[in-house]
Design a protein around this motif. Structure first.
Motif: not given
Lengths: 166, 115
Positions: A141-143, A149-150, A154-157, B80-82
Motif C-alpha cells: 500500500p505504501f508503494e 500521487i504521481l 499528471v492528471g491534474a496537469i 487517507v491523507f495521501t
C-alpha cells in the motif's frame, strides 16, 4: 488531568461548531476558514488521543497544504457568494438523509463504543514510522500511494492545462 | 464525599471516555459533511464537505487505534491523507477547467450527462 478534559471537550465543541459553519456559509472563503479551524481542533483531539505524529501531519498536510490549495483556487477563480440555498428536491433529500444518518450513528456509537477496551498508551511517532516502513502488511500500500500521487500529479496537469490554439 | 471530590470523580470517568466522545464527534462531523454535499451549490464548498467527511473518518481511525492500543489505525490515517491530497489536486484541477469552459461553479448547472 482536568485541563486535559477541558481541552478535549473544548476542541470537540469547536470542531462541531466550525463544521456546522462550513456548511451554513454562503461565501466559500468563510467555509474554507471554518474548515481550517475544524482541522486544527481535530489535530488537538488527535494529540489528546495519543497520536502526536498524526496531529502534526494533520496541521502540516491538511490545514497547511490542502486548505491553502483550496484558498488559492477560491481566490484565483474569484468564487462568488451563492444565491439562495438548494432547498428544492435535492436539498430536502439531503436534510432527510442527514437526520437518518445522525440517528443511526448515535445508535451505533451508543451501542458499539461501550464494549471498547480502555487503553491509555500513547504512541510515539517512531512507532508509526516503524509500522509504515517495517511492517510487511503496509509495504505494498505504501508503494502504491507513490504511484497514486504521481498519477494525480499528471492528471491534474492534464486536466487544468490550457489547450493550444483555443 | 464533598462536592469537589465528586466533581473530580465525574471528570475522571469523563476522561476514561475520550474514545467515545471522539467517536460521537466523528459521527456528527460525517453527517454535517454529508448534508453539506447536498445543501451547498458551489463546487468548491462541496469538495470541502468531502474533506470534512474524510477528516471525520480519520478521527474515528485514531479513536479506535487508541482503544485497541495498536498503530494500524494511524497508518490508515496516513493513507487517507495521501488519498485526500490526490483528490484535492485532481478535483481542484477539474474545478479550474470547469470555470474556464463554463464560467460557472454551480453544481446544478453541470447536467450534461443527465438523462
Amino acid at each position: 488531568m482536568i485541563l486535559d478534559v477541558i481541552l478535549f471537550y473544548g476542541a470537540a465543541l469547536v470542531a462541531l461548531a466550525s463544521g456546522l459553519f462550513v456548511i451554513s456559509q454562503r461565501n466559500p472563503i468563510n467555509s474554507a476558514f471554518s474548515l481550517i479551524i475544524t482541522m486544527c481542533s481535530l489535530a488537538v483531539m488527535f494529540a489528546m488521543l495519543g497520536s502526536g505524529f498524526i496531529a502534526v501531519l494533520q496541521i502540516v498536510v491538511y490545514a497547511g497544504a490542502i486548505m491553502v490549495l483550496f484558498l488559492f483556487v477560491i481566490m484565483l477563480l474569484n468564487a462568488k457568494q451563492e444565491e439562495g440555498d438548494r432547498m428544492g428536491g435535492i436539498g430536502r433529500a439531503g436534510i432527510i438523509l442527514g437526520i437518518v444518518l445522525a440517528v443511526q450513528s448515535v445508535m451505533v456509537v451508543w451501542q458499539g463504543a461501550r464494549g471498547l477496551p480502555a487503553n491509555h498508551r500513547d504512541t510515539a511517532s517512531i512507532d508509526v514510522a516503524r509500522g509504515l516502513f517495517a511492517d510487511p502488511r503496509f509495504l505494498y500500500p505504501f508503494e502504491a500511494t507513490s504511484i497514486l500521487i504521481l498519477a494525480a500529479l499528471v492528471g491534474a496537469i492534464v486536466v487544468a492545462r490550457k489547450e493550444k490554439g483555443k | 464525599m464533598d462536592g469537589y471530590t465528586s466533581t473530580m470523580n465525574f471528570f475522571a470517568t469523563a476522561h476514561a471516555s475520550f474514545v467515545q466522545v471522539a467517536l460521537a464527534v466523528s459521527a456528527f462531523l460525517f453527517v454535517i459533511g454529508a448534508v453539506g454535499v447536498f445543501v451547498r451549490r458551489n463546487v468548491i464548498t462541496v469538495m470541502m464537505c468531502v474533506e470534512l467527511m474524510l477528516n471525520a473518518v480519520n478521527l474515528a481511525f485514531v479513536a479506535f487505534s487508541r482503544a485497541h492500543g495498536t498503530i494500524d489505525g494511524q497508518i490508515l490515517v496516513f493513507f487517507v491523507f495521501t488519498v485526500a491530497a490526490a483528490e484535492a489536486a485532481v478535483g481542484l484541477a477539474i474545478v479550474i477547467a470547469l470555470q474556464r469552459n463554463r464560467e460557472d461553479l454551480d453544481v446544478d448547472s453541470f447536467n450534461l450527462l443527465k438523462g
